[in-house]
Write a protein that holds these residues in place. Structure first.
Motif, PDB file in Angstrom:
ATOM      1  N   ARG A 114      36.840 -56.747  -5.910  1.00 39.48           N
ATOM      2  CA  ARG A 114      35.743 -56.930  -4.955  1.00 39.48           C
ATOM      3  C   ARG A 114      34.798 -55.748  -5.071  1.00 39.48           C
ATOM      4  NH1 ARG A 114      36.536 -53.574  -0.585  1.00 39.48           N
ATOM      5  NH2 ARG A 114      38.631 -52.686  -0.374  1.00 39.48           N
ATOM      6  N   ILE A 115      33.608 -55.887  -4.487  1.00 40.51           N
ATOM      7  CA  ILE A 115      32.643 -54.794  -4.495  1.00 40.51           C
ATOM      8  C   ILE A 115      32.997 -53.808  -3.383  1.00 40.51           C
ATOM      9  CG2 ILE A 115      30.219 -54.182  -4.153  1.00 40.51           C
ATOM     10  CD1 ILE A 115      29.462 -56.888  -5.324  1.00 40.51           C
ATOM     11  N   VAL A 116      33.148 -52.560  -3.753  1.00 43.82           N
ATOM     12  CA  VAL A 116      33.491 -51.517  -2.795  1.00 43.82           C
ATOM     13  C   VAL A 116      32.238 -50.916  -2.174  1.00 43.82           C
ATOM     14  CG1 VAL A 116      34.591 -49.267  -2.502  1.00 43.82           C
ATOM     15  CG2 VAL A 116      35.631 -50.988  -4.012  1.00 43.82           C
ATOM     16  N   SER A 117      31.186 -50.689  -2.984  1.00 43.23           N
ATOM     17  CA  SER A 117      29.934 -50.115  -2.494  1.00 43.23           C
ATOM     18  C   SER A 117      28.829 -50.413  -3.496  1.00 43.23           C
ATOM     19  CB  SER A 117      30.068 -48.602  -2.296  1.00 43.23           C
ATOM     20  OG  SER A 117      30.303 -47.958  -3.537  1.00 43.23           O
ATOM     21  N   HIS A 118      27.582 -50.172  -3.072  1.00 45.53           N
ATOM     22  CA  HIS A 118      26.461 -50.333  -3.989  1.00 45.53           C
ATOM     23  C   HIS A 118      25.385 -49.307  -3.684  1.00 45.53           C
ATOM     24  CE1 HIS A 118      24.505 -52.500  -0.603  1.00 45.53           C
ATOM     25  NE2 HIS A 118      23.381 -52.112  -1.186  1.00 45.53           N
ATOM     26  N   THR A 119      24.555 -49.027  -4.694  1.00 41.99           N
ATOM     27  CA  THR A 119      23.436 -48.107  -4.567  1.00 41.99           C
ATOM     28  C   THR A 119      22.201 -48.775  -5.155  1.00 41.99           C
ATOM     29  OG1 THR A 119      24.908 -46.202  -4.852  1.00 41.99           O
ATOM     30  CG2 THR A 119      22.546 -45.823  -5.171  1.00 41.99           C
ATOM     31  N   VAL A 120      21.071 -48.689  -4.451  1.00 36.27           N
ATOM     32  CA  VAL A 120      19.822 -49.234  -4.981  1.00 36.27           C
ATOM     33  C   VAL A 120      19.303 -48.278  -6.054  1.00 36.27           C
ATOM     34  CG1 VAL A 120      17.461 -49.947  -4.469  1.00 36.27           C
ATOM     35  CG2 VAL A 120      19.287 -50.371  -2.797  1.00 36.27           C
ATOM     36  N   VAL A 121      19.224 -48.757  -7.283  1.00 33.32           N
ATOM     37  CA  VAL A 121      18.762 -47.933  -8.399  1.00 33.32           C
ATOM     38  C   VAL A 121      17.244 -47.947  -8.475  1.00 33.32           C
ATOM     39  CG1 VAL A 121      18.808 -47.625 -10.908  1.00 33.32           C
ATOM     40  CG2 VAL A 121      20.885 -48.333  -9.680  1.00 33.32           C
ATOM     41  N   THR A 122      16.653 -49.141  -8.377  1.00 34.07           N
ATOM     42  CA  THR A 122      15.196 -49.265  -8.428  1.00 34.07           C
ATOM     43  C   THR A 122      14.784 -50.598  -7.838  1.00 34.07           C
ATOM     44  OG1 THR A 122      13.246 -49.140  -9.865  1.00 34.07           O
ATOM     45  CG2 THR A 122      15.147 -50.329 -10.715  1.00 34.07           C
ATOM     46  N   SER A 123      13.530 -50.672  -7.423  1.00 36.03           N
ATOM     47  CA  SER A 123      12.934 -51.920  -6.954  1.00 36.03           C
ATOM     48  C   SER A 123      11.429 -51.777  -7.048  1.00 36.03           C
ATOM     49  CB  SER A 123      13.348 -52.237  -5.509  1.00 36.03           C
ATOM     50  OG  SER A 123      12.874 -51.246  -4.611  1.00 36.03           O
ATOM     51  N   GLY A 124      10.735 -52.900  -7.280  1.00 40.40           N
ATOM     52  CA  GLY A 124       9.288 -52.820  -7.371  1.00 40.40           C
ATOM     53  C   GLY A 124       8.689 -54.008  -8.081  1.00 40.40           C
ATOM     54  N   PRO A 125       7.354 -54.062  -8.150  1.00 38.20           N
ATOM     55  CA  PRO A 125       6.654 -55.171  -8.802  1.00 38.20           C
ATOM     56  C   PRO A 125       6.936 -55.192 -10.309  1.00 38.20           C
ATOM     57  CG  PRO A 125       5.170 -53.922  -7.383  1.00 38.20           C
ATOM     58  CD  PRO A 125       6.420 -53.100  -7.537  1.00 38.20           C
ATOM     59  N   ALA A 126       6.835 -56.399 -10.892  1.00 43.56           N
ATOM     60  CA  ALA A 126       7.010 -56.559 -12.334  1.00 43.56           C
ATOM     61  C   ALA A 126       6.155 -57.729 -12.791  1.00 43.56           C
ATOM     62  CB  ALA A 126       8.476 -56.818 -12.676  1.00 43.56           C
ATOM     63  N   VAL A 127       5.453 -57.573 -13.895  1.00 41.00           N
ATOM     64  CA  VAL A 127       4.673 -58.663 -14.472  1.00 41.00           C
ATOM     65  C   VAL A 127       5.546 -59.358 -15.512  1.00 41.00           C
ATOM     66  CG1 VAL A 127       2.621 -59.298 -15.786  1.00 41.00           C
ATOM     67  CG2 VAL A 127       2.498 -57.472 -14.082  1.00 41.00           C
ATOM     68  N   VAL A 128       5.796 -60.643 -15.296  1.00 39.29           N
ATOM     69  CA  VAL A 128       6.700 -61.395 -16.166  1.00 39.29           C
ATOM     70  C   VAL A 128       6.008 -62.676 -16.619  1.00 39.29           C
ATOM     71  CG1 VAL A 128       8.992 -62.397 -16.399  1.00 39.29           C
ATOM     72  CG2 VAL A 128       8.610 -60.535 -14.772  1.00 39.29           C
ATOM     73  N   ALA A 129       5.926 -62.901 -17.924  1.00 33.22           N
ATOM     74  CA  ALA A 129       5.292 -64.100 -18.479  1.00 33.22           C
ATOM     75  C   ALA A 129       3.899 -64.300 -17.872  1.00 33.22           C
ATOM     76  CB  ALA A 129       6.169 -65.331 -18.243  1.00 33.22           C
ATOM     77  N   ASN A 130       3.161 -63.218 -17.755  1.00 35.08           N
ATOM     78  CA  ASN A 130       1.794 -63.226 -17.227  1.00 35.08           C
ATOM     79  C   ASN A 130       1.724 -63.590 -15.749  1.00 35.08           C
ATOM     80  OD1 ASN A 130       0.803 -62.650 -19.859  1.00 35.08           O
ATOM     81  ND2 ASN A 130       0.867 -64.837 -20.361  1.00 35.08           N
TER      82      ASN A 130
END
Length: 312
Positions: free
Chosen positions: A218-234
């Protein structure tokens, strides 16, 4: 070309032979090489005994029936030989019954394992095609489209695997990427959808999978590594990436990337990434998520070298 009547391997029970009457499979079976014949319901034929009614009339009726069948078989064989001529291909009746032509290879006859196939047979080995959403993803060196998946999503994974940390009888790929259409919500904002999906993606990859297995405990813990806008397939999208730690093994990285489809009503598409941690020489670097994201294109658009310039 019609297939002539005869005994052929039973499509349902390979250890038996079944009679093909020229147009369809019959209920008659026998052991290979001419053993005792069986009819529908397991009734045996061709080895002594009279009719159920016994007596002279029964015997005469049986002889007439045998004679009629014999004449019919002679006529059918003659017609089959005339139509087939000198056909040396040895065409055989379908392994699935009826008058459908048989598979051309044993592999086709086996029909796989029953799991949902991933990707499109015969497609370009350098790209993963999601026909429903109108996009392609570059397949990096050392990755492949698996023969089947447990959840039916369009998927690619690393060819290199290792023994799953929570189940010594199973093997896990070091990296997995899947695509799916978001259909269970009216939300259309890529950011909102990515922030909602990341926990589901983590659970699917590292908690309990589609068939109920807990390969990482099971998942014990998590950390947010990155988040943000992204341009994908235009198109403008959004991504969220977590690092998760699990009860068994070191866990890994999971990412949800959401953007509008390149087709139709532009329904939101979510691409999920999961890279397991391990020895440095075996772990897929998280930066590969960015490389794959940058290579996503609408189907038919090869600008930017889809499937090329991708490192191991």
């Amino acid at each position: 070309m019609p297939t002539p009547p005869g005994w052929y391997p039973d499509p349902g029970v390979p250890s038996l032979e079944r009679w093909w009457d020229g147009t369809a499979w019959t209920a008659h079976t026998r052991m290979p090489g001419g053993g005792e014949e069986q009819g529908a319901g397991g009734a045996r034929h061709g080895s002594g005994g009279g009719t159920a009614g016994g007596g002279k009339d029964g015997r005469n009726g049986g002889l007439l029936a045998v004679f009629a069948v014999g004449v019919a078989l002679v006529v059918a064989v003659a017609v089959g030989v005339t139509l087939l001529g000198d056909d040396e291909a040895g065409t055989r009746p379908s392994a699935t019954g009826g008058d459908t032509p048989p598979p051309s290879t044993p592999a086709a006859a086996e029909g796989g394992t029953g799991a949902t196939p991933s990707g499109t047979p015969g497609q370009d080995a350098t790209v993963l095609v999601d026909q429903l959403n109108g996009i392609t993803l570059p397949i990096p060196d050392g990755w492949e489209i698996p023969r089947s998946t447990t959840d039916g999503n369009v998927t690619m994974s690393t060819t290199d695997t290792y023994e799953c940390p929570g189940d010594s009888g199973r093997f896990c790929p070091w990296g997995r990427v899947t695509t799916r259409t978001v259909t269970d919500t009216d939300e259309t904002s890529p950011r909102a959808l990515a922030e909602q999906d990341i926990s589901r993606a983590a659970d699917t990859m590292y908690e309990e999978n589609a068939v109920g297995d807990r390969l990482y405990g099971r998942i014990v813990s998590h950390t947010v590594v990155t988040s943000g806008p992204a341009v994908v397939a235009n198109r403008s999208g959004y991504l969220v990436r977590w690092q998760v730690r699990t009860k068994h093994g070191p866990g890994g990285y999971v990412q949800s990337l959401v953007f509008p489809s390149a087709r139709g009503s532009e329904s939101p598409v979510v691409v999920r990434f999961a890279f397991d941690k391990g020895p440095e020489s075996r772990t897929v670097p998280p930066g590969m998520m960015d490389t794959i994201t940058e290579g996503i294109r609408p189907i038919g658009d090869v600008s930017g070298g889809v499937g090329s310039s991708i490192g191991p």
